[in-house]
Enzyme design. Structure first.
Site, mmCIF file in Angstrom:
data_model
loop_
_atom_site.group_PDB
_atom_site.id
_atom_site.type_symbol
_atom_site.label_atom_id
_atom_site.label_comp_id
_atom_site.label_asym_id
_atom_site.label_seq_id
_atom_site.Cartn_x
_atom_site.Cartn_y
_atom_site.Cartn_z
ATOM 1 N N GLU A 49 0.840 -1.189 0.000
ATOM 2 C CA GLU A 49 0.000 0.000 0.000
ATOM 3 C C GLU A 49 0.881 1.247 0.000
ATOM 4 O O GLU A 49 1.892 1.310 0.686
ATOM 5 C CB GLU A 49 -0.906 0.011 1.235
ATOM 6 C CG GLU A 49 -1.864 1.189 1.277
ATOM 7 C CD GLU A 49 -2.784 1.176 2.492
ATOM 8 O OE1 GLU A 49 -3.868 1.772 2.409
ATOM 9 O OE2 GLU A 49 -2.412 0.563 3.527
ATOM 10 N N LYS A 121 -10.067 1.460 -2.565
ATOM 11 C CA LYS A 121 -10.302 1.037 -1.180
ATOM 12 C C LYS A 121 -11.724 1.387 -0.745
ATOM 13 O O LYS A 121 -12.145 2.547 -0.803
ATOM 14 C CB LYS A 121 -9.286 1.721 -0.268
ATOM 15 C CG LYS A 121 -9.273 1.233 1.174
ATOM 16 C CD LYS A 121 -8.119 1.916 1.902
ATOM 17 C CE LYS A 121 -7.916 1.365 3.302
ATOM 18 N NZ LYS A 121 -6.732 2.005 3.935
ATOM 19 N N CYS A 162 -5.769 -3.014 2.884
ATOM 20 C CA CYS A 162 -5.528 -2.714 4.296
ATOM 21 C C CYS A 162 -6.766 -2.897 5.179
ATOM 22 O O CYS A 162 -7.126 -4.008 5.513
ATOM 23 C CB CYS A 162 -4.941 -1.305 4.426
ATOM 24 S SG CYS A 162 -4.078 -1.008 5.993
#
Length: 285
Positions: A49, A121, A162
């Site tokens: 990331e 995301k 994440c």
């Protein structure tokens, strides 16, 4: 007739150092990608990331690029084609034309250098742990609303980023779409990393009976946000088969698709789910 046994491929997770200089960050990534493919036989390479910028809300706007037209994406496309590999391009901050919105976005590139998928995301990292860490991605970033599934040599791969790994519903949606492996470029911190990084990777592997890969930046103790590191590959039995420590490192693992099939056949939980009572459904296609 004997059941067909699926093969697999080698993956390389690149736990990279990330500094303030974008060009140096990208150049380092390209060098490590070449080493993974040429010297270690990786068919699929994955980056962490925010590999081209430091992780922090103060950096996202400054480092943001358009996808696929920005310099970073052009570099990823070129190196994937040069090496003939699949490349999961970690994440970069993405800007969209004249739109003020910025996304945290993962790109996936084919061996021909084509953009196979783009994942923004979905779950933004907004937390407040007194005495620990406070962070609000939503102050700068906009959340995505689309899943991303790609096919790699007979396997289906789902992408999360994440904080997404904490939401088992997303992983279950990927499982329902036939995914064999889940990739989560992520930058857990020094509070949540020791507690939850491995736990969540193994939990999602258990939930979905899939391989799970988590790819972190290398730890920089001088940074404003200190990443935990410890990139890893977990197999469908929820066993950690390869992992890194905290520094810049390459994690290599051979993904065996027959293991996915064996686990799902031996412990057939998806055929035993009581969908007359409960289910997980995708609301937006």
């Amino acid at each position: 007739m004997d059941k067909m046994v699926r093969a697999g491929f080698r993956v390389a997770l690149l736990q990279l150092k990330v500094g303030l200089n974008k060009a140096e960050n990208v150049a380092n990534a390209l060098a490590k990608i070449r080493t993974a493919a040429r010297d270690n036989g990786a068919r699929l390479v994955a980056l962490p990331e925010c590999f081209n910028s430091p992780y922090g809300t103060q950096y996202f706007g400054q480092y943001a690029e358009e996808i696929p037209g920005g310099d970073t994406c052009r570099s990823l496309s070129a190196v994937a084609k040069e090496l003939g590999i699949y490349l999961i391009g970690g994440t970069i901050p993405e800007k969209v034309g004249s739109d003020d919105k910025v996304y945290n976005t993962c790109t996936v590139w084919s061996p021909e250098g084509e953009l196979m998928a783009k994942y923004r995301k979905i779950h933004l990292f907004d937390i407040n742990i007194p005495g620990g860490i406070k962070f609000r991605e939503s102050d700068v970033l906009t959340g995505g609303d689309q899943l991303a599934v790609v096919s790699v040599d007979g396997a289906k791969i789902g992408i999360g980023i994440c904080y997404d790994i904490r939401f088992d519903e997303l992983a279950r949606l990927y499982r329902k779409q036939g995914c064999d492996m889940l990739f989560y470029p992520g930058a857990f911190n020094m509070k949540t990393g020791p507690l939850h990084w491995e736990l969540l990777a193994r939990a999602r592997a258990t939930d979905t009976q899939s391989y799970v890969a988590t790819i972190s930046p290398a730890r920089d103790a001088s940074a404003g946000y200190v990443a935990w590191g410890h990139s890893m590959v977990v197999d469908p039995w929820a066993k950690v088969v390869a992992s890194a420590a905290e520094g810049e490192e390459m994690v290599l693992a051979d993904v065996e698709l027959k293991t996915v099939d064996e686990v799902r056949e031996q412990i057939p939980i998806y055929g035993q789910r009581r969908t007359d009572l409960y289910d997980t459904k995708l609301q937006k296609s």
